[in-house]
Design an enzyme around this catalytic site. Structure first.
Site, PDB file in Angstrom:
ATOM      1  N   HIS A 118      -5.453  -6.904  -2.035  1.00 22.85           N
ATOM      2  CA  HIS A 118      -4.353  -5.698  -1.356  1.00 22.85           C
ATOM      3  C   HIS A 118      -3.168  -6.743  -0.971  1.00 22.85           C
ATOM      4  O   HIS A 118      -3.539  -7.126   0.336  1.00 22.85           O
ATOM      5  CB  HIS A 118      -4.977  -5.443  -0.815  1.00 22.85           C
ATOM      6  CG  HIS A 118      -4.705  -3.628  -0.512  1.00 22.85           C
ATOM      7  ND1 HIS A 118      -4.005  -2.793  -1.466  1.00 22.85           N
ATOM      8  CD2 HIS A 118      -4.055  -2.933   0.224  1.00 22.85           C
ATOM      9  CE1 HIS A 118      -3.159  -1.474  -1.147  1.00 22.85           C
ATOM     10  NE2 HIS A 118      -3.604  -1.705   0.063  1.00 22.85           N
ATOM     11  N   ASP A 160      -7.879  -5.591  -5.949  1.00 25.93           N
ATOM     12  CA  ASP A 160      -7.929  -5.032  -5.019  1.00 25.93           C
ATOM     13  C   ASP A 160      -8.217  -3.339  -6.112  1.00 25.93           C
ATOM     14  O   ASP A 160      -7.820  -3.003  -6.721  1.00 25.93           O
ATOM     15  CB  ASP A 160      -7.009  -5.154  -4.906  1.00 25.93           C
ATOM     16  CG  ASP A 160      -6.528  -3.403  -3.879  1.00 25.93           C
ATOM     17  OD1 ASP A 160      -6.672  -3.051  -3.257  1.00 25.93           O
ATOM     18  OD2 ASP A 160      -4.404  -3.314  -3.727  1.00 25.93           O
ATOM     19  N   SER A 168       0.784  -1.294   0.032  1.00 22.46           N
ATOM     20  CA  SER A 168      -0.111  -0.074   0.123  1.00 22.46           C
ATOM     21  C   SER A 168       0.382   1.114  -0.178  1.00 22.46           C
ATOM     22  O   SER A 168       1.723   0.771  -0.668  1.00 22.46           O
ATOM     23  CB  SER A 168      -0.808  -0.301   0.995  1.00 22.46           C
ATOM     24  OG  SER A 168      -1.513   0.924   0.767  1.00 22.46           O
TER      25      SER A 168
END
Lengths: 503, 503
Positions: free
Chosen positions: A461, A436, A187
């Site tokens: 993710h 994601d 991320s």
């Protein structure tokens, strides 16, 4: 079993969403950092991992030289050397470039590093991002978080400079100057890892950037891709599921306006006592759908909440199994909020945050402009045009700062990345799972032989960085094997270039 | 005919030198920014070049987001579009990454850009470095230069971010987003150009880094290489010349201690009335030798002072032609200080600076730690050990700041550059002339096929970027031709990668 951090971009996104859609604007601004978690009963099921906690005296401001800049703070980092081959053999160092939260949480959630440390004889280091966890300048949160004068030093460029400074010092102290450093993160941590390799190639020999939306920044990405992907995730499971969710927003508003409507909604969703409105209920549901799409993992997981395998499928099953819309939605929400079954009622306005991620919204108000709030007409959420001005207004209200929407792309690039990096840079893995919603801002095509995109159509993710399980599907095993192979090649090349006998 | 900027690193170097060798320490600290020029009669013989002067509203602090950071200042840039092929054909943009002085002076001294603009149909842009010339934050020098609170914003990283921001905005305003940008500069400007390509590959497609000692930073380079090279320059012309200069330092001290010794020295060197001492005379002579070695150009030149072709040879001739040491040294000094013959006497303590370069010493006290003051036993200057502590002491005295000696290499790299950049980055020309003392910190070997070192054994400080003359030797013509060929290849590649029909 646990995943890396992904929450806060979405928290902001939620807040912006609530801000733009609410009729009670001021109230929803006050709820800007809303994190609509349910019961407090769920707790992180921590892996039994080992590390030592250390602190580094870090410079407050690397880029200026005024007296204030020379202030220091204690930056926390975690270190695990139980598998390290040592400085003598120039054994590698894997560094997690911490993102917006408590670094212990990231360490507990980075199974990929721990599981592969023995194979690579790697030293593991997890560095906490400034202004999060215990790495707070100005003596503590009281001053550091007070206003923009102190929060101003929270920026990605300072964080990268922190990492470079700390890594160089650590290597020197370990006499490990020859050891290759591989950075990694998921991320925002993945964005930092990719940028770190690009900006500090003399410090990191390679980077694993998992689910890092470096192309999701204002001016590059479509602000509609995020919700498009969520829409498709649900649609792919069941057309009925998609239609029920899509029509629910108006239905909630309609019911809420009726006499005792709010109380009917409270009963339908088993919401705890307290002041609520239709908007809060909608945000609570949206949060569940978005987080579940992001973490649509193939095995049971426990990141923020305990979740079953393939939770989107489970949500749609709950909806499809019910004729009553609200009963279906309640079942779907329970997949996300109450899989453990311990919650008696849902406190939908609780905005507490167990992971120390409060200050992401500062970053989202300054340089991390990741537009995600656009919804096309066929979106699973109510149609809404993305308006950058909404963020400006909210940020000025909260912090008195104006975002610098172009700064991040000015500094890190992103536009025309396939042309710019075709003949520049090397040794980055960009992993993305197409389920994601952040993958819309990801690098989905390899840029060169050594800037490699790995795309998992059924992945969520940063699923690649999670601890492995016996139930992992073959495609996920293959992704991790490929990443290990690529890292192996980087290291081989490094040892060859540095004339160091390969381990 | 004129050269790019090179002076101030040496000005600092001189100051440090004087600081470490002086017996009257405090006094020489006060002379830290000494620039020992002679008469004021010499003036820049300016090329007749054309440009428009423009201003850009620039952000004070790109890396933080506190209220102060949002302040702006007017950054000056010069633009010449008389040869530009225009945005429609994506014709290239050559950007001079301004270094520590007035940008008009650099423009007047960058013949290479002006002479080749017609061939490349290039737009020329010269951007002034913050805190120099007219690009002064805080409303003017009165506040900006006052102390470290405001001077703190003078840093190389801020300067590079300024350039990225300005270039992106300019291209947008010209609808020239597809035009390739080639950056270039000499000396510190060359360091900035190289670093700009490495840090902002999405803004610059290539860089010409002329005589840029990016490997001359604290911790990488030998602090003795600078004076070694000067020593060799003079030795190569004449062994006698070297011996005379080498023995002169003690002789000056010996004479100065005698009754009326200072007055004898004043007469020998035709020094104007005013308070002088042996140290001032030595610095004055050293300055001449160092600058002359740096600008040992093959044709007459006029950078700071008018100079003959091959001035080191001329200096040594003046020394070798005289039996009297001081008469010889006077002749040598006159080559540098009075080639035009207009000076009646030399004002050796005049430290005025016509090029607005005052604030380099701030940079040399913070991040630009280029150690050059070491002298081995066979140095043409008195032997002296390089001591980093001397700079720390001087900088604390003047500004109350401590240098950050490791920051620059932490941020930009440099150590093991041949390994680090072997498989990273592209499109930089590193030019160095080996008679230039700064070449000791230069990249002298190509790092890859596209990170190319061009080394001219008889070249001096960024001779390649100077206006050409009819008398230029063949090796210099070849260097420039090769640079043009390399830039041509970059552009061809760029147009191919961007699917733009080649010009």
């Amino acid at each position: 079993m646990v995943a890396l951090k992904f929450t806060l971009p979405w928290i902001l996104l939620l807040s912006i969403f609530s801000y733009t859609n609410s009729t009670t604007t001021t109230k929803s601004i006050h709820h800007f950092p809303t994190q609509t978690l349910s019961s407090k009963s769920h707790s992180l099921k921590e892996q039994s991992i080992q590390y030592k906690t250390k602190y580094f005296t870090q410079t407050l401001d690397h880029f200026n030289f005024n007296p204030q800049s020379y202030q220091t703070f204690q930056q926390r980092y975690l270190i695990n050397d139980e598998n390290w081959g040592g400085a003598d053999t120039a054994a590698p160092i894997f560094v997690y470039t911490g993102n917006e939260g408590d670094i212990e949480w990231f360490a507990q959630n980075t199974g990929f590093f721990f599981e592969n440390a023995p194979h690579f004889k790697a030293l593991l280091v997890f560095i906490e991002h400034r202004f999060y966890g215990e790495s707070i300048p100005f003596g503590g949160k009281g001053v550091a978080y007070k206003n923009s004068s102190t929060l101003g030093y929270l920026s990605s460029t300072q964080a990268l400079a922190d990492y470079a400074t700390l890594i160089i010092d650590l290597k020197k102290n370990l006499s490990a100057e020859s050891s290759p450093v591989i950075v990694g993160g998921g991320s925002y941590g993945g964005m930092l890892a990719a940028w770190f390799r690009l900006k500090y190639p003399h410090v990191a020999a390679g980077a694993i950037a998992s689910s890092s939306p470096i192309l999701g920044l204002e001016g590059i990405a479509s602000p509609y891709s995020f919700n498009n992907i969520i829409t498709n995730d649900f649609k792919a499971e069941s057309e009925n599921c998609y239609r029920v969710i899509k029509s629910s927003w108006n239905e909630i508003d309609r019911v809420a306006k009726k006499p005792s409507g709010i109380e009917k909604l409270r009963r339908s969703f088993k919401i705890c006592d307290g002041d609520i409105d239709a908007n809060a209920i909608k945000i609570w549901l949206e949060t569940a759908f978005v987080y579940t799409a992001m973490t649509d993992y193939p095995t049971p997981s426990n990141f923020l909440n305990p979740m079953p395998a393939y939770p989107v499928k489970q949500m749609c099953k709950a909806i499809d199994d019910q004729n009553d819309m609200f009963a279906g939605l309640y079942g779907a929400a329970s997949v996300y909020y109450n899989y453990s079954g311990t919650a008696k009622c849902f406190d939908i306005v609780d905005d507490s945050d167990p992971h120390g991620m409060d200050e992401w919204q500062w970053q989202a108000c300054t340089e991390m402009i990741l537009p995600t709030s656009g919804n096309k007409n066929d979106s699973i959420f109510p149609a809404s045009k993305y308006r950058y001005e909404d963020r400006v207004e909210a940020c000025e209200y909260i912090y008195g700062v104006k975002p610098r929407p172009h700064w991040t792309t000015t500094h890190y690039g992103g536009e025309n990345i396939e042309r710019v990096l075709k003949r520049f840079g090397s040794n980055i893995i960009f992993f993305n799972g197409l389920r994601d919603p952040w993958s819309g801002g990801g690098v989905l095509k390899s840029l060169s032989k050594t800037l490699v995109a790995i795309v998992a159509p059924r992945g969520a993710h940063h699923v690649d960085l999670r601890f492995s399980t016996k139930e992992d599907p073959e495609w996920l095993q293959k992704v991790r094997k490929r990443e290990i192979q690529i890292i192996t090649n980087w290291l081989k090349q490094y040892y060859k270039d540095w004339s160091i006998p390969s381990l």
